[in-house]
Each structure stands twice: as structure tokens, then as C-alpha cells.
Design an enzyme around this catalytic site. Structure first.
Site, mmCIF file in Angstrom:
data_model
loop_
_atom_site.group_PDB
_atom_site.id
_atom_site.type_symbol
_atom_site.label_atom_id
_atom_site.label_comp_id
_atom_site.label_asym_id
_atom_site.label_seq_id
_atom_site.Cartn_x
_atom_site.Cartn_y
_atom_site.Cartn_z
ATOM 1 N N SER A 1 0.840 -1.185 0.000
ATOM 2 C CA SER A 1 0.000 0.000 0.000
ATOM 3 C C SER A 1 0.876 1.236 0.000
ATOM 4 C CB SER A 1 -0.922 0.022 1.226
ATOM 5 O OG SER A 1 -0.204 0.388 2.384
ATOM 6 N N LYS A 2 0.252 2.376 -0.211
ATOM 7 C CA LYS A 2 0.993 3.637 -0.228
ATOM 8 C C LYS A 2 1.512 4.013 1.154
ATOM 9 C CE LYS A 2 -1.401 5.314 -4.321
ATOM 10 N NZ LYS A 2 -2.316 6.310 -4.918
#
Length: 308
Positions: free
Chosen positions: A245-246
């Protein structure tokens, strides 16, 4: 078209500037770039910043700089969705006979429909048959979203990595949103309009978006577009199988760059994760001759400890 009367290939990468790019994003960008460049095709960069409240200031510029740092290039200036709202409004006008106003909140939809996996609750069609008087009454208290009337039945397409795919969008998500009640255009509409307007012939992205493809094909057909070819690359995951994920800061391109990582080694590692034979350090152009989508594989790819 080229001199032989064939359509030139045109691929694209479309990052969203809501967070930092991680190695999974970089792998998708590399694969989409190689697919286009191997065919002597053009490659476009599109910044998907249509949801302005979620956009982080300066993130688009940072992402583009990091992709260039990896050795990727693109033809023409980057395209920003936030500057193309006239195109999306025009598409809505063309779709007028297939669209209706919806006044349901997310809470109301969730209460009326059982969740359907990662797609969330299926829209049950609550507002699909409202009368004009009912719509006028509800407009007094809530700004409506716009939904597409989705025909029943499965839609099939061929994926260049995952093989033949079939999704019944009506069963999976029901009539889906094209523009939210706050006026923000939905991902499905903006992507389909842009891919058509930009003459994109190849769409390679993460496998988490494969179910969106049926929705976008439906929009392409309604808008009279030539449909692109599709390829969905399995996601890069942690050793425990969790998707990146970011928020995975250590695996972000900005963190790796700040640590002094060699971009050529990153490119080589991404190539190895994708089934390609590559030296320990290489630039993207060195991979064009040996690239093949058939090498990518269909299963999620775990990434181990980083050597940089």
C-alpha cells in the site's frame, strides 16, 4: 495509423497522486512501458487527480520524477484528469438515456444489500424507477449521484496475462456511479473516457482492477470507442501475502531513492519478479528484447528483504 494501415500501439500508466509510489506500482509501470515499447508503440502518462480532495500537494510531480529516475519515458506532456472535466461532462450527455439520478447514501445502500467481497455492497436499484415528482422532491434535500443502468448478464474479455475473464457487473455491483453527488467524476467514467480520447490500445494495470474492466468495456461500447487490449499483472505482496500500500514507506520509490538505491538495480529486481532474465543492474530499454507477457505469471508475487 501507420503506413501499413495498422493502428499504432499506445500504452499508458496512470498514477494517482494520493500517496507515494511503491515497488508494486513501479513494476506495473515497467511492464506497461515494456509492452508498448516492444511493439514500437507510443507511451502516455496520465495523472489521475480527478478526486481533488484526496490529492496530496506536489505528489504528482514527485511521482513523475521518480518514474523518470527509473528510466521510463513517455510521449508528450503528462495528461491531468483534473483538466479534462469538459470531456467527462460531454460523455455524460452522450450517455443520457442510460443514466439516472440516485439519492441513496452509502449507509442506505449497505443496509439494503449484502456485501459482495472486495466490491462492497451491490447497489439494489433503489432509485432506478423513481418518477419525476419523486426525483424533484428528493433533490430538495440531497444532491444526486448519477448511475449507469447496467444490462443483466455476463460480459467476457480476454486478458493477455490472466486469460479469458467473465464478469456479471449487474450481479457484482449493480448500476454503478458515474458522477458522485459532490460532483466528482467516478473512476470508471474518467478512465474509459480518457482511454478512448487518448487512443489507448493497451491497458496494463494491477490485477486488483480486473473486475473494473467489464464496466469500462460497457462504457467504451456505449460511447463508441475502440476497445483496448487488457492485461492485469498479479500484485506484488509482502512475504505474508499482504498487498503493498501507499503506507509501506520502506518500499516507496522516494524512500529507496533517499537511501541512495541504484535505479538500475531496482529495475533488474522488478524484471526478475516478472519472470525475465536480466543482469543485476539494467535500464528498462535493455529489457525490451526479452520482454513477454507470458513470463509474468498469474499468481501474486512476494517480495523479500530489500538489498538496498
Amino acid at each position: 495509423m501507420n503506413e501499413r494501415g495498422r493502428f499504432n500501439e499506445r500504452g499508458r500508466f496512470a498514477p494517482s497522486p494520493t500517496g507515494e509510489l511503491h515497488l508494486g506500482n513501479a513494476r506495473t509501470a515497467l511492464l506497461s512501458w515494456l509492452w508498448a515499447r516492444q511493439a514500437d508503440g507510443e507511451y502516455a502518462m496520465r495523472v489521475e487527480d480527478i478526486d481533488l480532495p484526496r490529492v496530496r500537494a506536489g505528489m504528482a510531480e514527485r511521482q513523475l520524477d521518480e518514474l523518470a529516475w527509473l528510466g521510463l519515458d513517455w510521449d508528450g506532456p503528462p495528461i491531468f484528469q483534473s483538466r479534462r472535466t469538459d470531456l467527462y461532462e460531454d460523455a455524460l450527455r452522450k450517455l443520457r438515456g442510460h443514466v439516472y439520478e440516485c439519492f441513496c447514501s452509502r449507509t442506505e445502500i449497505a443496509a439494503a444489500s449484502a456485501p459482495q467481497g472486495d466490491e462492497g455492497p451491490r447497489y439494489p436499484g433503489t432509485c432506478a424507477s423513481l418518477t419525476r415528482a419523486q426525483r424533484d422532491e428528493r433533490c430538495r434535500t440531497r444532491a444526486p449521484s448519477l448511475r449507469l443502468r447496467v444490462p443483466p448478464g455476463p460480459l467476457s474479455f480476454h486478458d493477455e496475462i490472466l486469460g479469458d475473464q467473465t464478469f456479471d457487473t449487474q450481479q457484482l455491483v449493480g448500476d454503478f456511479v458515474l458522477r458522485r453527488g459532490d460532483g466528482v467524476f467516478a473512476y470508471q467514467l474518467a478512465v474509459a473516457v480518457d482511454d478512448g480520447a487518448m487512443a489507448i490500445t493497451q491497458v496494463l494495470r494491477g490485477a486488483d482492477l480486473v473486475s473494473s474492466t467489464a464496466r469500462q468495456i460497457l462504457l467504451h461500447r456505449l460511447l463508441g470507442h475502440r476497445e483496448p487490449r487488457w492485461a492485469h499483472a498479479p500484485l506484488v505482496v509482502t512475504p505474508g501475502g499482504e498487498r503493498l500500500s501507499k503506507r509501506d514507506r520502506p518500499l516507496s520509490l522516494s524512500a529507496l531513492r533517499a537511501r541512495g538505491a541504484d535505479p538500475r538495480r531496482i529495475v533488474a529486481d522488478l524484471a526478475h519478479l516478472s519472470g525475465m532474465t536480466a543482469p543485476d543492474r539494467c535500464e528498462p530499454r535493455q529489457l525490451i528484447g526479452s520482454f513477454s507477457l507470458s513470463k509474468v505469471g498469474k499468481a501474486p508475487v512476494p517480495i523479500g528483504p530489500l538489498p538496498y
